[in-house]
Design a protein around this motif. Sequence first.
Motif, PDB file in Angstrom:
ATOM      1  N   LEU A   3       0.826  -1.205   0.000  1.00  0.00           N
ATOM      2  CA  LEU A   3       0.000   0.000   0.000  1.00  0.00           C
ATOM      3  C   LEU A   3       0.862   1.259   0.000  1.00  0.00           C
ATOM      4  N   VAL A   4       1.950   1.248   0.747  1.00  0.00           N
ATOM      5  CA  VAL A   4       2.855   2.399   0.776  1.00  0.00           C
ATOM      6  C   VAL A   4       3.476   2.619  -0.598  1.00  0.00           C
ATOM      7  N   ILE A   5       3.829   1.543  -1.265  1.00  0.00           N
ATOM      8  CA  ILE A   5       4.440   1.654  -2.595  1.00  0.00           C
ATOM      9  C   ILE A   5       3.447   2.239  -3.591  1.00  0.00           C
ATOM     10  N   ILE A   6       2.203   1.767  -3.547  1.00  0.00           N
ATOM     11  CA  ILE A   6       1.187   2.287  -4.462  1.00  0.00           C
ATOM     12  C   ILE A   6       0.928   3.763  -4.190  1.00  0.00           C
ATOM     13  N   PHE A   7       0.780   4.138  -2.918  1.00  0.00           N
ATOM     14  CA  PHE A   7       0.559   5.554  -2.580  1.00  0.00           C
ATOM     15  C   PHE A   7       1.737   6.412  -3.011  1.00  0.00           C
ATOM     16  N   ALA A   8       2.952   5.907  -2.846  1.00  0.00           N
ATOM     17  CA  ALA A   8       4.137   6.671  -3.243  1.00  0.00           C
ATOM     18  C   ALA A   8       4.194   6.846  -4.759  1.00  0.00           C
ATOM     19  N   LEU A   9       3.833   5.812  -5.509  1.00  0.00           N
ATOM     20  CA  LEU A   9       3.835   5.929  -6.967  1.00  0.00           C
ATOM     21  C   LEU A   9       2.792   6.933  -7.449  1.00  0.00           C
ATOM     22  N   VAL A  10       1.618   6.927  -6.847  1.00  0.00           N
ATOM     23  CA  VAL A  10       0.585   7.897  -7.212  1.00  0.00           C
ATOM     24  C   VAL A  10       1.048   9.307  -6.855  1.00  0.00           C
ATOM     25  N   THR A  11       1.742   9.456  -5.736  1.00  0.00           N
ATOM     26  CA  THR A  11       2.274  10.762  -5.338  1.00  0.00           C
ATOM     27  C   THR A  11       3.304  11.266  -6.342  1.00  0.00           C
ATOM     28  N   ILE A  12       4.184  10.377  -6.784  1.00  0.00           N
ATOM     29  CA  ILE A  12       5.194  10.768  -7.774  1.00  0.00           C
ATOM     30  C   ILE A  12       4.530  11.183  -9.078  1.00  0.00           C
ATOM     31  N   LEU A  13       3.514  10.439  -9.510  1.00  0.00           N
ATOM     32  CA  LEU A  13       2.793  10.822 -10.721  1.00  0.00           C
ATOM     33  C   LEU A  13       2.055  12.145 -10.536  1.00  0.00           C
ATOM     34  N   GLY A  14       1.581  12.407  -9.318  1.00  0.00           N
ATOM     35  CA  GLY A  14       0.952  13.691  -9.030  1.00  0.00           C
ATOM     36  C   GLY A  14       1.938  14.847  -9.142  1.00  0.00           C
ATOM     37  N   ILE A  15       3.173  14.614  -8.747  1.00  0.00           N
ATOM     38  CA  ILE A  15       4.209  15.647  -8.881  1.00  0.00           C
ATOM     39  C   ILE A  15       4.440  15.968 -10.359  1.00  0.00           C
ATOM     40  N   PHE A  16       4.562  14.910 -11.174  1.00  0.00           N
ATOM     41  CA  PHE A  16       4.762  15.132 -12.609  1.00  0.00           C
ATOM     42  C   PHE A  16       3.560  15.840 -13.233  1.00  0.00           C
ATOM     43  N   GLY A  17       2.362  15.449 -12.812  1.00  0.00           N
ATOM     44  CA  GLY A  17       1.160  16.099 -13.325  1.00  0.00           C
ATOM     45  C   GLY A  17       1.068  17.557 -12.922  1.00  0.00           C
ATOM     46  N   LEU A  18       1.468  17.867 -11.692  1.00  0.00           N
ATOM     47  CA  LEU A  18       1.448  19.255 -11.226  1.00  0.00           C
ATOM     48  C   LEU A  18       2.435  20.104 -12.021  1.00  0.00           C
ATOM     49  N   ILE A  19       3.625  19.585 -12.234  1.00  0.00           N
ATOM     50  CA  ILE A  19       4.634  20.327 -12.991  1.00  0.00           C
ATOM     51  C   ILE A  19       4.170  20.565 -14.428  1.00  0.00           C
ATOM     52  N   ARG A  20       3.622  19.514 -15.048  1.00  0.00           N
ATOM     53  CA  ARG A  20       3.170  19.647 -16.433  1.00  0.00           C
ATOM     54  C   ARG A  20       2.001  20.628 -16.550  1.00  0.00           C
ATOM     55  N   SER A  21       1.060  20.569 -15.620  1.00  0.00           N
ATOM     56  CA  SER A  21      -0.094  21.464 -15.709  1.00  0.00           C
ATOM     57  C   SER A  21       0.295  22.911 -15.405  1.00  0.00           C
ATOM     58  N   LEU A  22       1.268  23.121 -14.529  1.00  0.00           N
ATOM     59  CA  LEU A  22       1.740  24.485 -14.289  1.00  0.00           C
ATOM     60  C   LEU A  22       2.502  25.018 -15.507  1.00  0.00           C
ATOM     61  N   LYS A  23       3.244  24.131 -16.172  1.00  0.00           N
ATOM     62  CA  LYS A  23       3.972  24.537 -17.367  1.00  0.00           C
ATOM     63  C   LYS A  23       3.014  24.936 -18.491  1.00  0.00           C
ATOM     64  N   ASP A  24       1.894  24.212 -18.601  1.00  0.00           N
ATOM     65  CA  ASP A  24       0.899  24.505 -19.629  1.00  0.00           C
ATOM     66  C   ASP A  24      -0.102  25.572 -19.196  1.00  0.00           C
TER      67      ASP A  24
END
Length: 57
Positions: A3-24
């Motif tokens: 469960l920790v691994i899944i939550f951490a992976l979703v968090t990492i993808l959220g970071i990438f999504g935040l950066i991409r959406s701020l860039k756009d």
Amino acid sequence: MGLVIIFALVTILGIFGLIRSLKDKNLLGAAFAFGTLAVFGWFAVMTFIHHGYPTAH
């Protein structure tokens, strides 16, 4: 532990999504990405603190 691994992976993808959406300059996407980052990041940290790594039997 899984469960920790899944939550951490979703968090990492959220970071990438935040950066991409701020860039756009997509504010709605940034809001949802920040919400995902906050919620799943909190769950990952608290699950790690509560259950530990590796999990105790």
